[in-house]
Design a protein around this motif. Sequence first.
Motif, mmCIF file in Angstrom:
data_model
loop_
_atom_site.group_PDB
_atom_site.id
_atom_site.type_symbol
_atom_site.label_atom_id
_atom_site.label_comp_id
_atom_site.label_asym_id
_atom_site.label_seq_id
_atom_site.Cartn_x
_atom_site.Cartn_y
_atom_site.Cartn_z
ATOM 1 N N SER A 137 -48.833 17.081 26.435
ATOM 2 C CA SER A 137 -50.328 17.137 26.695
ATOM 3 C C SER A 137 -51.053 17.479 25.785
ATOM 4 O O SER A 137 -52.109 17.114 24.847
ATOM 5 C CB SER A 137 -50.604 18.637 27.698
ATOM 6 O OG SER A 137 -49.681 18.666 28.758
ATOM 7 N N ALA A 138 -49.964 18.390 24.405
ATOM 8 C CA ALA A 138 -50.788 18.438 23.394
ATOM 9 C C ALA A 138 -51.046 17.071 22.441
ATOM 10 O O ALA A 138 -51.723 16.838 21.723
ATOM 11 C CB ALA A 138 -49.857 19.533 22.396
ATOM 12 N N GLY A 139 -49.531 16.401 22.441
ATOM 13 C CA GLY A 139 -49.798 15.201 22.034
ATOM 14 C C GLY A 139 -50.865 14.260 22.579
ATOM 15 O O GLY A 139 -51.545 13.963 21.948
ATOM 16 N N ASP A 140 -51.367 14.670 23.973
ATOM 17 C CA ASP A 140 -52.095 13.670 24.044
ATOM 18 C C ASP A 140 -53.897 13.831 23.517
ATOM 19 O O ASP A 140 -54.455 13.243 23.909
ATOM 20 C CB ASP A 140 -52.440 13.168 26.009
ATOM 21 C CG ASP A 140 -50.918 12.715 26.478
ATOM 22 O OD1 ASP A 140 -50.547 12.307 25.361
ATOM 23 O OD2 ASP A 140 -50.655 13.057 27.814
ATOM 24 N N ALA A 141 -53.725 15.106 23.647
ATOM 25 C CA ALA A 141 -55.127 15.845 23.797
ATOM 26 C C ALA A 141 -55.455 15.838 22.237
ATOM 27 O O ALA A 141 -56.043 14.644 21.217
ATOM 28 C CB ALA A 141 -54.912 17.152 23.906
#
Length: 295
Positions: A137-141
């Motif tokens: 999730s952090a990588g996508d954001a």
Amino acid sequence: MERRGFSWSYFRLQLVFLGPAVLFFSLIVIAPFMLSIYYGLTNWNGVNSEIDWVGLANFKQIVMEDTAFRRAFWFTARYTLVSVVLMNAVGIGLALMLTQKLKTTNLLRTIFFMPNVIGGLFLGFIWHFIFVKGFASAGDALHIGVLQLPWLGTAQTSFWGLVIVSVWQYSGYLMVIYIAALLNVPPEIKEAAKMDGASGPRMLLSIIFPLIMPAFTICFFLAMSWCFKVFDLNLSLTKGGPFRSTESVALNIFNEAFGNNRYGLGTAKALIFFVVVALVSILQVRFTKKREVEA
């Protein structure tokens, strides 16, 4: 010259104080170890009452045929080498930082030590969620490629995932040992070194590190024992996957004895593992002991 004979009072005194410790040590350590030697020479499945003696057949099978055990040993050796180096590097780095005059020293020491009190299984489940859900999730954001990697999906990333969690968990414990050693370095020695022109790096390498070598001996021994025996973290984080690429020796022994119901073969693996770890630990302690100096 007075000759001392046998004293019942002295014998009773030893029996009272040492007897319980010797008894429990024999029941908990010596007796199971002797039984493991016996079971390692049989093909017992751990369930039936019938036990067939096979001699050294289990050990021959492990050495000659068991590729899964050799692969698990190679993984454990690589994992131990990398983790021990990083644990001690982070531990001594934190100790050097937290022996300085900082207002939040006590708070930071507590924070860095806290991961060590979390159980391995629980810790593994937490980090499993972080690797699978949190990093993704952090990588996508944030569009950070490293966070978008399948951290538990490939052999290489799973290996480094285990290393990261192990270093995060145990570095704080080693930090406490290094802090105690650094605080015990005589200040007059450091003052004398400064007067002789020793700079910061020179001071560390030539004065401080040799004086705290006993702490290195202890910390390397503890880190090696933790990493060689890794089981709960391995089980909860990767279960030895993908495709048994991150299966530790302890997990391989567990699966062999209780998953495949081959208790005799699993016990033989455990005995081989014990001998190897004991030899490596003895060599490590002797190597670091020779480099210890007295203040």
